[in-house]
Design a protein around this motif. Sequence first.
Motif, PDB file in Angstrom:
ATOM      1  N   HIS A  88      51.304  33.869  36.476  1.00  0.00           N
ATOM      2  CA  HIS A  88      51.413  34.629  37.713  1.00  0.00           C
ATOM      3  C   HIS A  88      52.723  34.315  38.451  1.00  0.00           C
ATOM      4  CE1 HIS A  88      50.039  37.054  40.956  1.00  0.00           C
ATOM      5  NE2 HIS A  88      50.148  36.071  41.815  1.00  0.00           N
TER       6      HIS A  88
ATOM      7  N   TYR B 131      44.044  46.318  36.833  1.00  0.00           N
ATOM      8  CA  TYR B 131      44.428  44.901  36.972  1.00  0.00           C
ATOM      9  C   TYR B 131      45.571  44.531  36.045  1.00  0.00           C
ATOM     10  CZ  TYR B 131      39.965  44.723  39.385  1.00  0.00           C
ATOM     11  OH  TYR B 131      38.931  44.949  40.259  1.00  0.00           O
TER      12      TYR B 131
ATOM     13  N   GLY C  99      40.697  33.520  42.699  1.00  0.00           N
ATOM     14  CA  GLY C  99      40.560  34.567  43.716  1.00  0.00           C
ATOM     15  C   GLY C  99      40.437  35.938  43.060  1.00  0.00           C
ATOM     16  N   ALA C 100      39.751  35.982  41.910  1.00  0.00           N
ATOM     17  CA  ALA C 100      39.670  37.221  41.117  1.00  0.00           C
ATOM     18  C   ALA C 100      38.464  38.063  41.505  1.00  0.00           C
ATOM     19  CB  ALA C 100      39.550  36.855  39.635  1.00  0.00           C
ATOM     20  N   ASP C 101      38.526  39.353  41.192  1.00  0.00           N
ATOM     21  CA  ASP C 101      37.340  40.205  41.274  1.00  0.00           C
ATOM     22  C   ASP C 101      36.427  39.822  40.120  1.00  0.00           C
ATOM     23  OD1 ASP C 101      38.333  41.493  43.440  1.00  0.00           O
ATOM     24  OD2 ASP C 101      38.947  43.314  42.390  1.00  0.00           O
TER      25      ASP C 101
ATOM     26  N   MET D  17      44.832  45.903  46.177  1.00  0.00           N
ATOM     27  CA  MET D  17      44.141  45.701  44.898  1.00  0.00           C
ATOM     28  C   MET D  17      44.352  44.289  44.372  1.00  0.00           C
ATOM     29  SD  MET D  17      44.819  47.573  41.292  1.00  0.00           S
ATOM     30  CE  MET D  17      46.068  46.394  40.891  1.00  0.00           C
ATOM     31  N   ASN D  18      43.274  43.720  43.809  1.00  0.00           N
ATOM     32  CA  ASN D  18      43.403  42.389  43.216  1.00  0.00           C
ATOM     33  C   ASN D  18      44.165  42.487  41.891  1.00  0.00           C
ATOM     34  OD1 ASN D  18      42.994  39.680  42.634  1.00  0.00           O
ATOM     35  ND2 ASN D  18      40.975  39.732  43.574  1.00  0.00           N
ATOM     36  N   GLU D  19      44.829  41.401  41.510  1.00  0.00           N
ATOM     37  CA  GLU D  19      45.625  41.442  40.279  1.00  0.00           C
ATOM     38  C   GLU D  19      44.841  40.994  39.060  1.00  0.00           C
ATOM     39  OE1 GLU D  19      48.768  38.924  41.478  1.00  0.00           O
ATOM     40  OE2 GLU D  19      49.317  40.365  43.009  1.00  0.00           O
TER      41      GLU D  19
ATOM     42  N   VAL E 207      40.943  40.294  37.168  1.00  0.00           N
ATOM     43  CA  VAL E 207      39.503  40.564  37.146  1.00  0.00           C
ATOM     44  C   VAL E 207      38.840  39.671  36.090  1.00  0.00           C
ATOM     45  CG1 VAL E 207      39.698  42.514  35.489  1.00  0.00           C
ATOM     46  CG2 VAL E 207      37.724  42.382  37.020  1.00  0.00           C
TER      47      VAL E 207
END
Length: 187
Positions: free
Chosen positions: A182, A44, A27-29, A1-3, A5
């Motif tokens: 992050h 997220y 590098g996000a959704d 899962m991406n962190e 969005v």
Amino acid sequence: MNEVVVIYQSKYGAAKKYAEWIAEALGADLFERRKIAPEKMMEYDTVIYGGGIYAGGIAGISLIGKNYERIKGKNIILFTCGLANTKVEENVKHIREGMEKALPKELMKQAKLYHFRGYMDYSKLTSVHKLMMKMMNNMIVKKPENEKTSEDREFIATYGKAVDFTDQSSIGELVEQYKKYHKVNPN
Ligand SMILES: Cc1cc2nc3c(=O)[nH]c(=O)nc-3n(C[C@H](O)[C@H](O)[C@H](O)COP(=O)(O)O)c2cc1C
């Protein structure tokens, strides 16, 4: 899962452009607002929301306001995209006042806010938007010179034209701040 969005609502494409730049840099959704179910945001760690400014309101911001209880533990970043010059303090204050009307106080304190500049081509506006702008213009030109704000002067200067203030480099601070966050909060 991406962190992370990025969610956006954009009528003419300017906020979309910023959302795409930010999503690419992080590098996000990426989701358009109407294509994401509110509960999906729970997945997220960082939620970034951005929208165009219309008559002082941020398009689609109720997604965040209404769902604040669900996402309050997250890193929340909000961005706006309007025509007003965001280097002018008074204009930024005005944008924030608009956000305060639509969002819980606690969220306004917690969220990191960024204000970007968009574009507008009068010939491409919907007839409703053209009419709204015409009414605004009529109101502003009638104001005595000493009562006109810097936003009013900008409005008059750009009225009826095609202008583009989008600037990819303006997302730099948001990107840096996310990277710092992050690093301290890795998943
Ligand atoms: C009817 C209308 C009202 C607007 N009101 C504002 C405003 O209050 N403040 C501002 O900075 N820009 C305002 N704008 C400019 C838009 O925010 C700008 O064109 C922005 O790039 C739109 O983003 P979008 O294409 O992603 O929807 C307005 C534009 C229209 C058509």
